[in-house]
Design a protein around this motif. Structure first.
Motif, mmCIF file in Angstrom:
data_model
loop_
_atom_site.group_PDB
_atom_site.id
_atom_site.type_symbol
_atom_site.label_atom_id
_atom_site.label_comp_id
_atom_site.label_asym_id
_atom_site.label_seq_id
_atom_site.Cartn_x
_atom_site.Cartn_y
_atom_site.Cartn_z
ATOM 1 N N PRO A 199 0.817 -1.227 0.000
ATOM 2 C CA PRO A 199 0.000 0.000 0.000
ATOM 3 C C PRO A 199 0.847 1.272 0.000
ATOM 4 O O PRO A 199 1.890 1.347 0.649
ATOM 5 N N HIS A 200 0.397 2.252 -0.766
ATOM 6 C CA HIS A 200 1.027 3.562 -0.854
ATOM 7 C C HIS A 200 -0.033 4.632 -0.653
ATOM 8 O O HIS A 200 -1.223 4.396 -0.894
ATOM 9 N N PRO A 201 0.378 5.836 -0.237
ATOM 10 C CA PRO A 201 -0.585 6.934 -0.289
ATOM 11 C C PRO A 201 -1.118 7.058 -1.707
ATOM 12 O O PRO A 201 -0.391 6.805 -2.678
ATOM 13 N N THR A 202 -2.359 7.430 -1.830
ATOM 14 C CA THR A 202 -3.063 7.308 -3.117
ATOM 15 C C THR A 202 -3.760 8.606 -3.482
ATOM 16 O O THR A 202 -4.328 9.284 -2.630
ATOM 17 N N ARG A 251 -6.112 4.576 4.421
ATOM 18 C CA ARG A 251 -6.123 5.666 5.403
ATOM 19 C C ARG A 251 -5.566 6.956 4.828
ATOM 20 O O ARG A 251 -5.651 8.013 5.463
ATOM 21 N N ARG A 252 -4.994 6.883 3.631
ATOM 22 C CA ARG A 252 -4.372 8.059 3.014
ATOM 23 C C ARG A 252 -4.767 8.123 1.540
ATOM 24 O O ARG A 252 -3.991 7.816 0.646
ATOM 25 N N VAL A 253 -6.004 8.529 1.297
ATOM 26 C CA VAL A 253 -6.526 8.648 -0.067
ATOM 27 C C VAL A 253 -6.994 10.079 -0.283
ATOM 28 O O VAL A 253 -7.845 10.590 0.451
ATOM 29 N N ILE A 259 1.629 21.175 -5.493
ATOM 30 C CA ILE A 259 0.476 20.378 -5.083
ATOM 31 C C ILE A 259 0.927 19.119 -4.359
ATOM 32 O O ILE A 259 0.409 18.781 -3.275
ATOM 33 N N TYR A 260 1.886 18.416 -4.909
ATOM 34 C CA TYR A 260 2.321 17.171 -4.269
ATOM 35 C C TYR A 260 3.125 17.432 -3.003
ATOM 36 O O TYR A 260 3.097 16.608 -2.074
ATOM 37 N N ASP A 261 3.820 18.552 -2.913
ATOM 38 C CA ASP A 261 4.470 18.880 -1.637
ATOM 39 C C ASP A 261 3.410 19.044 -0.549
ATOM 40 O O ASP A 261 3.583 18.581 0.589
ATOM 41 N N TRP A 262 2.304 19.702 -0.905
ATOM 42 C CA TRP A 262 1.202 19.838 0.058
ATOM 43 C C TRP A 262 0.607 18.470 0.402
ATOM 44 O O TRP A 262 0.347 18.179 1.580
ATOM 45 N N ALA A 299 1.169 12.807 5.285
ATOM 46 C CA ALA A 299 2.096 12.377 6.344
ATOM 47 C C ALA A 299 1.502 12.681 7.716
ATOM 48 O O ALA A 299 1.621 11.879 8.654
ATOM 49 N N ALA A 300 0.852 13.820 7.846
ATOM 50 C CA ALA A 300 0.204 14.158 9.109
ATOM 51 C C ALA A 300 -0.917 13.176 9.420
ATOM 52 O O ALA A 300 -1.123 12.778 10.573
ATOM 53 N N THR A 301 -1.657 12.769 8.382
ATOM 54 C CA THR A 301 -2.706 11.761 8.566
ATOM 55 C C THR A 301 -2.117 10.446 9.042
ATOM 56 O O THR A 301 -2.625 9.816 9.978
ATOM 57 N N ARG A 302 -1.024 10.025 8.425
ATOM 58 C CA ARG A 302 -0.351 8.790 8.837
ATOM 59 C C ARG A 302 0.106 8.874 10.287
ATOM 60 O O ARG A 302 -0.087 7.944 11.074
ATOM 61 N N ASP A 303 0.702 9.997 10.667
ATOM 62 C CA ASP A 303 1.207 10.147 12.027
ATOM 63 C C ASP A 303 0.078 10.148 13.041
ATOM 64 O O ASP A 303 0.211 9.607 14.152
#
Length: 414
Positions: free
Chosen positions: A149-152, A224-226, A394-397, A403-407
């Motif tokens: 799984p990767h952020p999507t 969890r990161r979509v 956009i992708y930096d944001w 990352a904050a969601t993951r943490d």
């Protein structure tokens, strides 16, 4: 941005700038765009089609020869550019949906894109997403071949773009950064419209919902990161979906759109309510005559009405305008978005000037406003011509937001 080509037709210039922008991710070459554009008669839809088709046919033929000769990289690159040029060829033909040139160029665009997709590593996989008794076409981009799984980012185009074009408007930028990307065409967009005549619908959450159902089951997707990204008119549709589907971890409006109605109601002076009444009336010959006159005088409106009748399933220009009124984020819709939102804005947006700020101001969720300027060469609608710059920001944001969601998830688990 100054019109370097087609000085008398802002719509022709914008569509040319759009292809210039796609150079950044392999969708065009500068000399090909210039040489093709110089053969086109300004304002002539037939000339536009013929010249882009000629360029696309030549490149597709060369790509097929390269593949047969064992040169897969050259073939991939040629098919990718040909796909974009075929897309451009049929762009202005939608005022006559039964025109066989329209169908031919679209199918060739898809065929060439899929030929290119098979030559990427990892392969870009065509998918069919279950939707209300049928399917929506799309593409799955994997960051690697590990099946983890990767952020999507789920993404879609807008009023006039294709799923294939999203390769240049964000999909490859995501893959470069380690994202899984799922691109799709919804109703009103080319795949479902060509195949089944499905026109746009304002309740876009009922389109995105089945797409998220599909995405969440993929092993390459970190559920969890979509994030959801909508391009152009998708800058209204994606926030609309996020307002009602709270599985999303972030939403990106590229660029932000708050209300489609003013594009039509601003054609007349006076109260908007009166213009809306006239748009919805059974008959209004005076308004119909006004639309006919403005269509003749204004190249942007000429294209928008021709295309809008097609994608909205409207029989007349006024019926198209009435359909537009249903697409908005007013009346408390925007305030229902819970996830972080990135609202992009182009300083000289040809179509939706000022609307990104309206959307941003109406949000109550965590929000970021990202303005692009003429000094950066990024002031055009959707930052056409500055896609590396725009997608980097956009992708930096997204990196920071997801990352904050993951943490947060990890903290809850601990």
């Amino acid at each position: 941005m100054e019109r370097l080509l087609f000085p008398g037709d802002p719509q022709f210039w914008y569509e040319t700038l759009r292809s210039f922008g796609h150079i950044a991710y392999g969708g065009a070459d500068f000399g090909e765009v210039v040489a093709t554009s110089r053969r086109i008669t300004e304002g002539d839809y037939g000339s536009w089609h013929d010249e882009w088709l000629t360029t696309a046919d030549r490149l597709a033929g060369e790509a097929a020869q390269a593949l047969a000769a064992g040169h897969p990289v050259s073939a991939r690159d040629g098919f990718l550019r040909a796909s974009n040029y075929y897309r451009s060829a049929e762009f202005f033909l939608h005022g006559h949906p039964c025109d066989p040139r329209h169908e031919h160029a679209y199918e060739r665009s898809v065929d060439c894109f899929r030929s290119a997709a098979a030559l990427f590593s990892p392969r870009i996989e065509p998918v069919q997403i279950p939707y209300e008794g049928t399917t929506l076409p799309g593409y799955l981009y994997r960051a690697d071949t590990l099946g983890e799984p990767h952020p999507t980012v789920v993404m879609h185009n807008g009023f006039d773009g294709t799923a294939e074009e999203m390769h240049f408007f964000g999909a490859m930028a995501g893959v470069e950064r380690g994202y899984t990307v799922l691109v799709f065409d919804g109703p009103g967009q080319p795949g479902p419209l060509h195949r089944e005549g499905l026109v746009f619908r304002p309740d876009w959450e009922n389109v995105v919902g089945p797409v998220l159902d599909f995405a969440m089951k993929l092993p390459e997707v970190d559920s969890r990161r979509v994030a959801l990204l909508g391009n152009s008119m998708g800058g209204l549709l994606a926030p609309r979906a996020a307002a009602f589907d709270h599985r999303l971890s972030a939403v990106v409006a590229l660029d932000g759109v708050y209300d489609l109605g003013p594009a039509v109601t601003n054609l007349l002076p006076g109260e908007r309510s009166e213009t809306e009444r006239r748009l919805r009336a059974d008959s209004d010959p005076e308004f119909d005559a006004l639309l006919d006159r403005l269509t003749t005088e204004n190249p942007v409106l000429r294209w928008a009405i021709n295309h809008g009748m097609y994608v909205m399933g409207a029989a007349t220009p006024r019926a198209f305008g009435a359909a537009y009124l249903d697409y908005h984020l007013r009346d408390g819709i925007a305030s229902q978005i819970r996830c972080p939102a990135l609202i992009c804005d182009a300083a000289e947006d040809l179509f939706f000037g000022g609307q990104a700020r309206q959307l941003y101001d109406d949000l109550t969720c965590p929000k970021t406003f990202l303005e692009f300027t003429a000094e950066e060469g990024a002031d055009a609608h959707c930052q056409a011509g500055a896609q590396r710059l725009a997608l980097a920001r956009i992708y930096d944001w997204l990196d920071d937001t997801l990352a904050a969601t993951r943490d947060s998830v990890r903290a809850l688990a601990d």
